[in-house]
Design an enzyme around this catalytic site. Structure first.
Site, mmCIF file in Angstrom:
data_model
loop_
_atom_site.group_PDB
_atom_site.id
_atom_site.type_symbol
_atom_site.label_atom_id
_atom_site.label_comp_id
_atom_site.label_asym_id
_atom_site.label_seq_id
_atom_site.Cartn_x
_atom_site.Cartn_y
_atom_site.Cartn_z
ATOM 1 C CG ASN A 81 32.130 49.358 20.855
ATOM 2 O OD1 ASN A 81 31.035 48.840 21.069
ATOM 3 N ND2 ASN A 81 32.595 49.555 19.631
ATOM 4 C CG HIS A 111 46.885 40.749 44.545
ATOM 5 N ND1 HIS A 111 46.355 40.838 45.807
ATOM 6 C CD2 HIS A 111 45.819 40.642 43.711
ATOM 7 C CE1 HIS A 111 45.041 40.761 45.750
ATOM 8 N NE2 HIS A 111 44.693 40.654 44.480
#
Length: 180
Positions: A81, A111
């Site tokens: 969508n 990270h």
């Protein structure tokens, strides 16, 4: 990404990834301004993003975002969508019949938590979504997650752990895990 799932920022691998991000951004920005009824134009830009034509009966409603595209594997009968984001450098697989609600986000890179390493390294792991899974609106799927066949991820859920087949997972719970 190397087997240890770390990539040094500013390494040759990182530079190649950064160049692909620029190309993918250029392609998605073109894709997202096409008239909705320009199916041929949309198919061409998606083929360039993914490095191959879309499988049969795949529906992707723009706006659509990916930072890489070449590591996004989409099976037949997948529905994506509007306003979904796929950060797919470490790989995302969407099995046949997967349905994804608006504003869902799939993230394969991150990270390290350690403050001294955050600006030096990227970490990553692939996401695998099995067949016939439903991902609700605004869900976030984090690196390394596998979602089993027929599972449902509720709207707004943040998925950090594997989801067993034929289960419903819910909740955006954040809590203190550790301090430094």
């Amino acid at each position: 990404m190397s087997d240890d799932r770390f990539m040094r920022i500013h390494s040759p691998e990182f530079q190649a990834m950064a160049a692909r991000v620029l190309r993918a951004t250029e392609l998605t920005s073109r894709l997202n301004v096409l008239p909705f009824d320009d199916e041929a134009g949309r198919a061409e830009l998606l083929a360039q993003l993914l490095g191959r034509p879309l499988p049969a009966r795949v529906t992707i409603y723009p706006p659509f975002y990916t930072d890489h595209g070449l590591n996004l594997e989409i099976a037949e009968r997948v529905f994506i969508n509007q306003n979904c984001t796929f950060l797919d450098y470490a790989g995302i697989r969407l099995g046949e019949g997967v349905m994804i609600g608006p504003k869902a986000t799939f993230i394969t890179l991150g990270h390290p938590v350690d403050p001294g390493q955050r600006r030096e390294w990227l970490t990553g792991a692939p996401i695998d979504v099995a067949e016939n899974v439903w991902i609700g609106a605004g869900a976030t799927i984090l690196p390394g997650v596998s979602i089993g066949r027929d599972a449902v991820v509720a709207a707004g859920a943040v998925v950090a752990d594997d989801v067993p087949p034929a289960t419903l997972v819910t909740g955006p719970k954040a809590g203190v895990r550790r301090q430094w």
